[in-house]
Design an enzyme around this catalytic site. Sequence first.
Site, PDB file in Angstrom:
ATOM      1  N   ARG A  72       0.812  -1.216   0.000  1.00  0.00           N
ATOM      2  CA  ARG A  72       0.000   0.000   0.000  1.00  0.00           C
ATOM      3  C   ARG A  72       0.847   1.269   0.000  1.00  0.00           C
ATOM      4  NH1 ARG A  72      -2.625  -3.918   2.833  1.00  0.00           N
ATOM      5  NH2 ARG A  72      -1.681  -3.235   4.775  1.00  0.00           N
ATOM      6  N   GLU A 109       6.207 -11.066  14.519  1.00  0.00           N
ATOM      7  CA  GLU A 109       5.677 -11.850  15.644  1.00  0.00           C
ATOM      8  C   GLU A 109       5.774 -13.338  15.376  1.00  0.00           C
ATOM      9  OE1 GLU A 109       1.762 -10.889  17.148  1.00  0.00           O
ATOM     10  OE2 GLU A 109       2.009  -8.842  16.435  1.00  0.00           O
TER      11      GLU A 109
END
Length: 190
Positions: A72, A109
Amino acid sequence: MTDVALSGLVPERATRIRDLIADVPDFPSPGILFKDITPLLADAEGLADVVEAFTRLALADGVDVVAGMEARGFLLGAPVAHALGLGFLPLRKAGKLPPPTHSVSYDLEYGSASIELRSGTLTPGARVLIIDDVLATGGTAAAAAQLVEKCGGVVAGLAFLLELEALHGRDKLKGHNVDTLLRVDTTSGE
């Protein structure tokens, strides 16, 4: 609560832009509230306002080239580069550019990832504005800044459409000029 301060745009325009960002619960996984900018991108006036706001930031920071993070960041950074009459550098996920490339790896993560920049596309010493849609934990943005510096560029600033303040991503970008157009306190659900 959302802070609507779009770099000199009147509050009504800033609020309209905020309202064009859709919340999508449980995407891409349960418990995540995804901020979807697709309605903003589809709205000519809203997109023009965002490009105008980012362009003001770039002019203030005195940049030579605009870089966007996949994917994006491409959609927001390329029109800013065009508006400024500057070139655009795509910072891509590993394996998406032909060699030779420069690469920086970073932790997520759930594992690790890498971003790349095609060798020879960044003029050494060029002042770079890095643009992306969301500043969340800051890992990808920190890697993007490191990549620009590794390639000989100077990070003039990092600019984001939206900052999820509760995730403290800005902490990973200390020493850099960081601007966000909209700030969201994710603990309140806004």
